[in-house]
Design a protein around this motif. Structure first.
Motif, PDB file in Angstrom:
ATOM      1  N   VAL A   1      -4.946   0.900  -9.785  1.00 12.75           N
ATOM      2  CA  VAL A   1      -3.734   1.103  -9.377  1.00 12.75           C
ATOM      3  C   VAL A   1      -3.483   2.673  -9.660  1.00 12.75           C
ATOM      4  O   VAL A   1      -3.541   3.025 -10.545  1.00 12.75           O
ATOM      5  CB  VAL A   1      -2.808   0.350  -9.869  1.00 12.75           C
ATOM      6  CG1 VAL A   1      -1.200   0.735  -9.604  1.00 12.75           C
ATOM      7  CG2 VAL A   1      -3.067  -1.333  -9.797  1.00 12.75           C
TER       8      VAL A   1
ATOM      9  N   TYR B   1       0.665   2.087  -6.532  1.00 11.04           N
ATOM     10  CA  TYR B   1      -0.144   1.991  -5.110  1.00 11.04           C
ATOM     11  C   TYR B   1      -1.567   1.948  -5.199  1.00 11.04           C
ATOM     12  O   TYR B   1      -2.247   2.372  -6.231  1.00 11.04           O
ATOM     13  CB  TYR B   1       0.516   3.165  -4.327  1.00 11.04           C
ATOM     14  CG  TYR B   1      -0.187   4.355  -4.734  1.00 11.04           C
ATOM     15  CD1 TYR B   1      -1.151   5.168  -4.283  1.00 11.04           C
ATOM     16  CD2 TYR B   1       0.665   5.272  -5.669  1.00 11.04           C
ATOM     17  CE1 TYR B   1      -1.557   6.336  -4.433  1.00 11.04           C
ATOM     18  CE2 TYR B   1       0.117   6.549  -5.973  1.00 11.04           C
ATOM     19  CZ  TYR B   1      -1.091   6.898  -5.184  1.00 11.04           C
ATOM     20  OH  TYR B   1      -1.544   8.209  -5.692  1.00 11.04           O
TER      21      TYR B   1
ATOM     22  N   PHE C   1       2.021  -0.944  -4.285  1.00 10.21           N
ATOM     23  CA  PHE C   1       1.631  -2.159  -4.976  1.00 10.21           C
ATOM     24  C   PHE C   1       2.753  -2.724  -5.336  1.00 10.21           C
ATOM     25  O   PHE C   1       3.571  -2.407  -6.342  1.00 10.21           O
ATOM     26  CB  PHE C   1       0.506  -1.804  -5.956  1.00 10.21           C
ATOM     27  CG  PHE C   1       0.196  -3.100  -6.667  1.00 10.21           C
ATOM     28  CD1 PHE C   1       0.527  -3.465  -7.875  1.00 10.21           C
ATOM     29  CD2 PHE C   1      -1.105  -3.938  -5.940  1.00 10.21           C
ATOM     30  CE1 PHE C   1      -0.126  -4.638  -8.457  1.00 10.21           C
ATOM     31  CE2 PHE C   1      -1.472  -5.080  -6.760  1.00 10.21           C
ATOM     32  CZ  PHE C   1      -1.065  -5.481  -7.784  1.00 10.21           C
TER      33      PHE C   1
END
Length: 439
Positions: free
Chosen positions: A22, A45, A63
């Motif tokens: 991430v 993200y 995300f």
């Protein structure tokens, strides 16, 4: 370099490194790079990559956590963003720790962990570019590797284009029709088919079109090994534009390691490009094409061959200047004693000339004392501006006078005329002892 296979390997590298990670924060750009900023900022993200010919797209997808819907996030991107990369001559991706960030990392994506890691786009020459919210370039054709049927149709249906009036080696670099083919791939493709690089592109490709129109299918032949029932496709120029790049992809990361500047596996795979024994010429665009045999009728005027690129070049300027300085100092050291010798010789010669001049002067005095007839030329040279009435000063130095007397005695013995000798005696005494005038 890099070409279609390298960009595809770069996309595979990004997907492998970023799998399960991430990323967070804003996308950072180096201050020295002139490409635009990437206006993307998100707490969490993920990154995925895909390639098409000579382009790579990084898709940045936010995300979503369970807590994201409950709180408002200011100045954050909530929609995915595509960033299109074109590598230029030296671009590639690296994945390192934050402490080991490369010097030429011009675009950076940071992970959401401690210590942080960074996915960066490194480009030493800064010829690469990126575009935020971009798409595949419209002027580029289908990918030669992964859109083969569309690629083939795009070329054969546009043979009337002026692009195919050029030599085949130059047409292969046109990304509108050969998206993914670059300098080393065109050399390998033409070499395997033994096609001269400077033949008209349309002449080469029209034969492929006629075959397909006549038989409506790809030509099949029996295997060279003689196995019955085994059919293989006869390779043509377009089919090799598809298969040769895939061979490079199969080499994997062992073939292309830009971070370590290692290309030994790729170099061993090459049969023509930068291979010893092959010829090379610059095309009309100044790009080097490697080939074997006849180059073809469309060779540019004044085309020059290029040097081998794979050889490791030493710092010739440094070594040459060092040698030059060394030889310069050596030559100076050799010349100095020679100059000293020359000075000694000059001094000796001047001393001898002075001695000779003195003896001549003495002889001149003896001649004047003896009243022997002398030539006007010699008299003017020896006497100069001094008048004949005023004799030279003598008698101040007794040693000189004694020396003159000895010279006169030797001269007197050699003189045959007694009258001149007897007349010279009183003049010798008066000039030597009393310093008076000669009578």
């Amino acid at each position: 370099m890099p070409e279609g296979p390298e960009l595809h390997l770069a996309s595979l590298f990004v997907n492998r490194m970023c799998e399960g990670l991430v990323f967070t924060g804003a996308v950072e750009k180096s201050e020295v790079n002139k490409n635009p900023e990437v206006p993307f900022c998100c707490d969490a993200y993920i990154i995925k990559a895909q390639s098409r010919g000579k382009e790579v797209i990084l898709t940045l997808t936010p995300f979503k956590n369970d807590g994201d819907s409950k709180r408002k996030v200011g100045k954050q991107t909530q929609h995915p963003m595509d960033v299109v990369f074109r590598f230029g001559m030296s671009g590639f991706f690296r994945f390192t720790s934050e402490d080991d960030l490369p010097k030429h990392a011009h675009l950076r994506f940071y992970t959401n962990e401690r210590p942080r890691r960074v996915l960066s786009f490194e480009d030493t020459r800064r010829f690469g570019s990126w575009q935020a919210n971009g798409t595949w370039q419209k002027d580029r054709g289908p990918c030669v590797m992964f859109e083969y049927e569309s690629f083939r149709e795009n070329v054969l249906s546009n043979l009337s284009d002026k692009a195919f009036d050029k030599p085949i080696c130059e047409a292969l670099l046109n990304q509108k029709y050969f998206n993914g083919i670059g300098n080393y791939l065109r050399a390998e493709i033409l070499f395997r088919l033994q096609i001269p690089p400077f033949v008209k592109a349309r002449t080469v490709l029209e034969g492929i079109e006629l075959k397909n129109e006549d038989k409506k299918e790809i030509k099949k032949t029996t295997d060279t090994a003689g196995k019955k029932g085994v059919k293989v496709e006869t390779p043509d120029l377009l089919s090799l534009c598809h298969t040769v790049p895939l061979e490079v992809v199969k080499l994997g990361e062992n073939g292309y390691k830009p971070a370590k500047a290692e290309y030994s596996v790729l170099q061993a795979w090459m049969q023509c490009y930068c291979v010893d024994g092959m010829n090379s010429l610059s095309d009309h665009n100044g790009r080097t094409i490697w080939f074997k045999g006849d180059p073809g009728p469309m060779v540019p005027k004044g085309a020059k061959s290029r040097k081998h690129k794979w050889k490791i070049q030493k710092d010739h300027d440094y070594t040459d200047s060092k040698k030059a300085k060394k030889t310069h100092t050596e030559s100076i050291a050799i010349e100095k004693p020679a100059k000293k010798k020359d000075n000694i010789k000059v001094k000796k010669e001047s001393a001898t000339s002075k001695a000779q001049g003195g003896s001549k002067k003495q002889k001149k005095d003896t001649k004047r004392v003896s009243k022997e007839p002398a030539d006007e030329n010699t008299k003017s040279k020896k006497q100069g501006k001094r008048s004949s009435k005023v004799p030279p000063r003598t008698g101040t130095n007794k040693i000189k006078g004694q020396h003159v007397e000895e010279v006169i005695k030797t001269k007197r013995n050699s003189v045959t005329c007694k009258e001149s000798a007897t007349k010279a005696k009183p003049q010798r005494r008066s000039s030597g002892t009393r310093g008076g005038r000669s009578r």
